[in-house]
Enzyme design. Structure first.
Site, PDB file in Angstrom:
ATOM      1  N   HIS A 273       0.766  -1.238   0.132  1.00 55.58           N
ATOM      2  CA  HIS A 273       0.155   0.101  -0.084  1.00 55.58           C
ATOM      3  C   HIS A 273       0.809   1.362   0.110  1.00 55.58           C
ATOM      4  O   HIS A 273       0.386   2.490  -0.412  1.00 55.58           O
ATOM      5  CB  HIS A 273      -0.775  -0.108   1.238  1.00 55.58           C
ATOM      6  CG  HIS A 273      -2.233   0.568   0.997  1.00 55.58           C
ATOM      7  ND1 HIS A 273      -2.848   0.361  -0.378  1.00 55.58           N
ATOM      8  CD2 HIS A 273      -3.493   0.720   1.745  1.00 55.58           C
ATOM      9  CE1 HIS A 273      -4.211   0.834  -0.196  1.00 55.58           C
ATOM     10  NE2 HIS A 273      -4.370   1.138   1.037  1.00 55.58           N
TER      11      HIS A 273
ATOM     12  N   ASN B  78      -9.331   3.728  -1.381  1.00 57.88           N
ATOM     13  CA  ASN B  78      -9.740   4.710  -0.055  1.00 57.88           C
ATOM     14  C   ASN B  78      -9.064   5.829  -0.397  1.00 57.88           C
ATOM     15  O   ASN B  78      -9.536   7.025  -0.144  1.00 57.88           O
ATOM     16  CB  ASN B  78      -9.727   4.162   1.137  1.00 57.88           C
ATOM     17  CG  ASN B  78     -10.853   2.931   1.356  1.00 57.88           C
ATOM     18  OD1 ASN B  78     -11.754   3.116   0.916  1.00 57.88           O
ATOM     19  ND2 ASN B  78     -10.529   1.859   2.228  1.00 57.88           N
TER      20      ASN B  78
ATOM     21  N   ASN C 179      -6.718   6.554   3.917  1.00 61.22           N
ATOM     22  CA  ASN C 179      -8.283   6.826   4.051  1.00 61.22           C
ATOM     23  C   ASN C 179      -8.575   8.510   4.212  1.00 61.22           C
ATOM     24  O   ASN C 179      -9.666   8.754   4.008  1.00 61.22           O
ATOM     25  CB  ASN C 179      -9.009   6.040   5.166  1.00 61.22           C
ATOM     26  CG  ASN C 179      -8.849   4.652   4.874  1.00 61.22           C
ATOM     27  OD1 ASN C 179      -8.246   4.347   3.987  1.00 61.22           O
ATOM     28  ND2 ASN C 179      -9.406   3.615   5.788  1.00 61.22           N
TER      29      ASN C 179
ATOM     30  N   ASP D 176      -0.668   2.478  -5.380  1.00 65.43           N
ATOM     31  CA  ASP D 176      -0.820   0.984  -5.689  1.00 65.43           C
ATOM     32  C   ASP D 176      -2.216   0.684  -6.421  1.00 65.43           C
ATOM     33  O   ASP D 176      -2.793   1.393  -6.267  1.00 65.43           O
ATOM     34  CB  ASP D 176      -0.762   0.105  -4.569  1.00 65.43           C
ATOM     35  CG  ASP D 176      -1.691   0.420  -3.402  1.00 65.43           C
ATOM     36  OD1 ASP D 176      -1.975   1.805  -3.191  1.00 65.43           O
ATOM     37  OD2 ASP D 176      -2.697  -0.361  -3.078  1.00 65.43           O
TER      38      ASP D 176
END
Length: 188
Positions: free
Chosen positions: A20, A114, A68, A93
């Site tokens: 991530h 997100n 997020n 990613d």
């Protein structure tokens, strides 16, 4: 013409080497190539660096808000520098591409990412560029969150590094405004 490159990721040592954090890794490599270091800037809720690429000033951002809530950081910096969304390149990613694949696109949805979802919500538009670094899909039975928050295998890591290096090769053209030319070459 790209004026701001945002690498998406999560702050903290526990996330450093996860899939991530591919975006953070990209801007870290770019900063190293430029010979600059990131500085924590509270008003931008993240770490910022400034470098010169192709005779153009380029801002680099690593949001410290966690994935997020990336939009808070991106929105604050764009507003402060009076930049338009189409001058923004978000590096992230991408589950839909195998490791080693890198693609450039403009617009589009968030595809469940997100970080992108929050940036779109904060900016009120999808009208920005995305450099998508393939990480592949999780194996059967493994949750997506668990997969993206874990470290890639050695082979996957090598492929991600290769994708990052490919993307870095195009940064001077992106900074110079040759975005269509880059899209044609990188997406071929």
């Amino acid at each position: 013409m790209i004026k701001l490159v945002v690498g998406l990721g999560n702050p903290g040592r526990q996330y450093e080497k996860t899939r991530h954090n591919a975006g953070f890794l990209f801007v870290d490599y770019l900063a190293r190539e430029c010979g600059v270091a990131f500085t924590e800037v509270a008003r931008f809720f993240g770490e910022v660096a400034e470098c010169k690429v192709a005779s153009e000033k380029l801002l680099l951002l690593k949001p410290a808000t966690f994935m997020n809530r990336s939009g808070q950081s991106v929105g604050a910096l764009l507003k402060y520098y009076k930049l338009q969304p189409e001058q923004l390149l978000v590096v992230h990613d991408e589950l839909d591409f195998n490791p080693g694949v890198v693609k450039l696109k403009k617009d589009g949805g968030h595809a469940g990412h997100n970080g992108l979802r929050d940036i779109i919500a904060h900016l009120g538009t999808k009208d920005f560029y995305r450099l998508r670094l393939g990480i592949g899909r999780p194996p059967a039975g493994k949750a997506v969150a668990e997969f993206v928050l874990s470290a890639p295998s050695r082979q996957e890591s090598d492929l991600l590094d290769a994708a990052i290096k490919t993307g870095l090769d195009f940064v001077p053209q992106l900074a110079a405004g040759e975005i269509d030319a880059v899209m044609n070459r990188i997406n071929a």
